[in-house]
Every structure is written in structure tokens, then in C-alpha cells.
Design a protein around this motif. Sequence first.
Motif, PDB file in Angstrom:
ATOM      1  N   ASN A   1       0.808  -1.222   0.000  1.00  0.00           N
ATOM      2  CA  ASN A   1       0.000   0.000   0.000  1.00  0.00           C
ATOM      3  C   ASN A   1       0.838   1.267   0.000  1.00  0.00           C
ATOM      4  O   ASN A   1       0.523   2.237  -0.683  1.00  0.00           O
ATOM      5  CB  ASN A   1      -0.927   0.017   1.217  1.00  0.00           C
ATOM      6  CG  ASN A   1      -2.030  -1.025   1.128  1.00  0.00           C
ATOM      7  OD1 ASN A   1      -2.126  -1.761   0.162  1.00  0.00           O
ATOM      8  ND2 ASN A   1      -2.857  -1.093   2.155  1.00  0.00           N
ATOM      9  N   ASN A   2       1.908   1.261   0.786  1.00  0.00           N
ATOM     10  CA  ASN A   2       2.737   2.461   0.929  1.00  0.00           C
ATOM     11  C   ASN A   2       3.912   2.494  -0.043  1.00  0.00           C
ATOM     12  O   ASN A   2       4.734   3.409   0.007  1.00  0.00           O
ATOM     13  CB  ASN A   2       3.250   2.579   2.361  1.00  0.00           C
ATOM     14  CG  ASN A   2       2.121   2.723   3.359  1.00  0.00           C
ATOM     15  OD1 ASN A   2       1.121   3.388   3.088  1.00  0.00           O
ATOM     16  ND2 ASN A   2       2.254   2.078   4.510  1.00  0.00           N
ATOM     17  N   ASN A   3       4.011   1.481  -0.903  1.00  0.00           N
ATOM     18  CA  ASN A   3       5.122   1.400  -1.871  1.00  0.00           C
ATOM     19  C   ASN A   3       6.478   1.387  -1.175  1.00  0.00           C
ATOM     20  O   ASN A   3       7.469   1.904  -1.695  1.00  0.00           O
ATOM     21  CB  ASN A   3       5.060   2.556  -2.876  1.00  0.00           C
ATOM     22  CG  ASN A   3       4.060   2.339  -3.997  1.00  0.00           C
ATOM     23  OD1 ASN A   3       4.384   2.432  -5.176  1.00  0.00           O
ATOM     24  ND2 ASN A   3       2.818   2.016  -3.641  1.00  0.00           N
TER      25      ASN A   3
ATOM     26  N   ARG B   1       3.951   6.211  -7.578  1.00  0.00           N
ATOM     27  CA  ARG B   1       3.636   5.047  -6.734  1.00  0.00           C
ATOM     28  C   ARG B   1       2.820   4.021  -7.513  1.00  0.00           C
ATOM     29  O   ARG B   1       1.609   3.874  -7.347  1.00  0.00           O
ATOM     30  CB  ARG B   1       2.942   5.509  -5.450  1.00  0.00           C
ATOM     31  CG  ARG B   1       3.913   6.318  -4.591  1.00  0.00           C
ATOM     32  CD  ARG B   1       3.384   6.687  -3.236  1.00  0.00           C
ATOM     33  NE  ARG B   1       4.404   7.454  -2.511  1.00  0.00           N
ATOM     34  CZ  ARG B   1       4.242   7.979  -1.307  1.00  0.00           C
ATOM     35  NH1 ARG B   1       3.098   7.809  -0.662  1.00  0.00           N
ATOM     36  NH2 ARG B   1       5.223   8.665  -0.739  1.00  0.00           N
TER      37      ARG B   1
ATOM     38  N   ASP C   1       2.389  -1.039  -5.776  1.00  0.00           N
ATOM     39  CA  ASP C   1       1.474  -1.916  -5.053  1.00  0.00           C
ATOM     40  C   ASP C   1       0.888  -2.887  -6.077  1.00  0.00           C
ATOM     41  O   ASP C   1       0.812  -2.584  -7.269  1.00  0.00           O
ATOM     42  CB  ASP C   1       0.364  -1.088  -4.411  1.00  0.00           C
ATOM     43  CG  ASP C   1      -0.576  -1.918  -3.550  1.00  0.00           C
ATOM     44  OD1 ASP C   1      -0.186  -3.020  -3.126  1.00  0.00           O
ATOM     45  OD2 ASP C   1      -1.697  -1.442  -3.288  1.00  0.00           O
TER      46      ASP C   1
ATOM     47  N   ARG D   1      -1.416   3.727  -7.085  1.00  0.00           N
ATOM     48  CA  ARG D   1      -1.443   4.547  -5.866  1.00  0.00           C
ATOM     49  C   ARG D   1      -0.894   5.951  -6.135  1.00  0.00           C
ATOM     50  O   ARG D   1      -0.539   6.659  -5.198  1.00  0.00           O
ATOM     51  CB  ARG D   1      -0.601   3.881  -4.778  1.00  0.00           C
ATOM     52  CG  ARG D   1      -1.104   2.508  -4.350  1.00  0.00           C
ATOM     53  CD  ARG D   1      -2.168   2.601  -3.305  1.00  0.00           C
ATOM     54  NE  ARG D   1      -2.584   1.289  -2.839  1.00  0.00           N
ATOM     55  CZ  ARG D   1      -3.521   1.092  -1.901  1.00  0.00           C
ATOM     56  NH1 ARG D   1      -4.117   2.139  -1.349  1.00  0.00           N
ATOM     57  NH2 ARG D   1      -3.858  -0.126  -1.526  1.00  0.00           N
TER      58      ARG D   1
ATOM     59  N   ASN E   1      -3.972  10.489  -9.368  1.00  0.00           N
ATOM     60  CA  ASN E   1      -4.097   9.165  -9.966  1.00  0.00           C
ATOM     61  C   ASN E   1      -4.186   9.276 -11.482  1.00  0.00           C
ATOM     62  O   ASN E   1      -5.052   9.979 -12.017  1.00  0.00           O
ATOM     63  CB  ASN E   1      -5.339   8.472  -9.406  1.00  0.00           C
ATOM     64  CG  ASN E   1      -5.395   7.001  -9.746  1.00  0.00           C
ATOM     65  OD1 ASN E   1      -5.456   6.624 -10.900  1.00  0.00           O
ATOM     66  ND2 ASN E   1      -5.392   6.164  -8.719  1.00  0.00           N
TER      67      ASN E   1
ATOM     68  N   PHE F   1      -9.177   5.625  -7.191  1.00  0.00           N
ATOM     69  CA  PHE F   1      -8.965   4.433  -6.375  1.00  0.00           C
ATOM     70  C   PHE F   1     -10.063   3.390  -6.573  1.00  0.00           C
ATOM     71  O   PHE F   1      -9.797   2.187  -6.569  1.00  0.00           O
ATOM     72  CB  PHE F   1      -8.886   4.841  -4.898  1.00  0.00           C
ATOM     73  CG  PHE F   1      -8.616   3.699  -3.970  1.00  0.00           C
ATOM     74  CD1 PHE F   1      -7.338   3.154  -3.871  1.00  0.00           C
ATOM     75  CD2 PHE F   1      -9.625   3.158  -3.190  1.00  0.00           C
ATOM     76  CE1 PHE F   1      -7.087   2.096  -3.014  1.00  0.00           C
ATOM     77  CE2 PHE F   1      -9.375   2.095  -2.339  1.00  0.00           C
ATOM     78  CZ  PHE F   1      -8.098   1.571  -2.243  1.00  0.00           C
TER      79      PHE F   1
ATOM     80  N   SER G   1      -9.168   1.092  -9.470  1.00  0.00           N
ATOM     81  CA  SER G   1      -7.860   0.427  -9.497  1.00  0.00           C
ATOM     82  C   SER G   1      -8.027  -1.086  -9.408  1.00  0.00           C
ATOM     83  O   SER G   1      -8.967  -1.596  -8.791  1.00  0.00           O
ATOM     84  CB  SER G   1      -6.995   0.928  -8.346  1.00  0.00           C
ATOM     85  OG  SER G   1      -6.693   2.301  -8.511  1.00  0.00           O
TER      86      SER G   1
END
Length: 263
Positions: free
Chosen positions: A98-100, A142, A145, A163, A167, A198, A201
Amino acid sequence: MKVLIPQLLLSYFIVVSCAPLKKLADLPLLLKENSGLIYQDSMIWVHNDSGDEPYLYQLNLEGSLLRKILVLGAKNIDWEDFTQDKKQNIYIGDFGNNNNSRQDLCIYKIPGIDLTKDTILAEKIEFHYPEQISFPPPPANRYFDAEAMVIINDSIYIFTKNRTQPNDGLTKCYQIPIYPGKYIAKLVSSFEVKPHGFLYSITAAACSPDGSKLALLSMTKVYIFSNQLNNQPFSFKFKKAYKLPFTQKEAIDFIDNRTILLS
């Protein structure tokens, strides 16, 4: 990502026009974070997202839990997708990021499931994205993920979950071998999900048994591609996006060449 309600098992018919979703079952509460699903021999296997031990769960299509098997040699850091090859070897994608910021991405390979045992030993396929040089990268980059993969021939194809901020809608497809080892993932191509955001995605992927269709899932759509060239994702031709009611959908597989399961 946490889910606070039971997951539903749904069937969806991919024909010229889509039939409505049909509810098959409520999944057991212990699968409230179900994030992967495969259909095998008239049964389904599922796993949870992060927060569970490394278990695989077998269910029937009525949602009844039949057994659970502990995967030895594996950790559930962030299991995100589940797939199988033509020999029924099983692959579990521990590549949620999630946070790369992860540098320990891997896929666990299980050479078939022995239903006479309560444990099974996994082999490990490790990989990294060569385009990622910082952990995490800047918000605009990012792309690292992932929650989706399929097996085609002797390769695993991983689809990233966008992410980026803002976007830009890109889902990138990476290729690695199906054999245990350490690999540099090869960028194959990309697909722009529209609209951007999101909710659109990619959260799961599946190929039809005959290889003619590729399905990419999001929380609000399923994107269907048809096979055009060399069985390579995104050499698949985009066919149609089917709208779905919004829920947190993270698992998909084909029952046959026209019907898919969602949870």
C-alpha cells in the motif's frame, strides 16, 4: 485493508450481455478479509489478507468451510491474490504494498494441495521492480502496489494497483518466471483504467480455462480482454468493462469460459 462485514460469494456470467450478479453464499466470518480465490474441482480455495496466519481455506459453493491448511515456509505479510497453473500448482501473491515501501515482495508456490494433510510446504519466488529506486517513491510515481496476477504458460503476470497522486489510471503489467528463485520483474505493458481513481484500481485478475479471456477486477467494474497475440497480457484486446455495484471486491476466478466468481 480492513473489512468489517462478511464477504459474499457471487457468480457473474460473461456473455454478449452480462446477466445480473447472483449471490451464492455468505462466506464464514473468519474470511472477513478474503483477498484471493481459485476454483478447483468444484470447490474453491480462499485466503485472507494481512492479519491472518498463512492458511488456505477450502469451501464449497454454498460457503461451508471444509478444511484449512497451514502453509509452511510462508508468512502472510500482505497476501493479495491467488492463482493456479494448468498442473494445479498454486501461487499466492505476497506483494501487497500500500505504501510502496516494501522490499520483500514474493510469491509462494505450492506444488499441488494434498488433502490428506493439514500442512503444506511452499517454495518462494522473490522479485523486485527495477523501476523502483526509492522506498517509498514520490507520490506521482507510486505504481508498485499489486493485488492481481495470472499464470500464462511459464510466466506469472502481476498487475499493479495504482497509488499515484494524482491518480493517472495506469495499471502496469510485470512478468516473472513461475520457478522458485530471485528475479527482476520485466515490465510488459500497461492499461489505462478509466475513469481514474482508487475505486477503479485493479484488485484481482483471472484467465478463462481456454485462455481466451482475461478479467481484471476493481471495486466497481470488471474489465474483460480477449486473447489476440502470444498469450501476453495487454496483447489481449480490451473488449468491455462491466459495471458492478460498489463493494470491496478483491477476489475473482472463472468457473468456466463464460462464468466468473467474485467475492
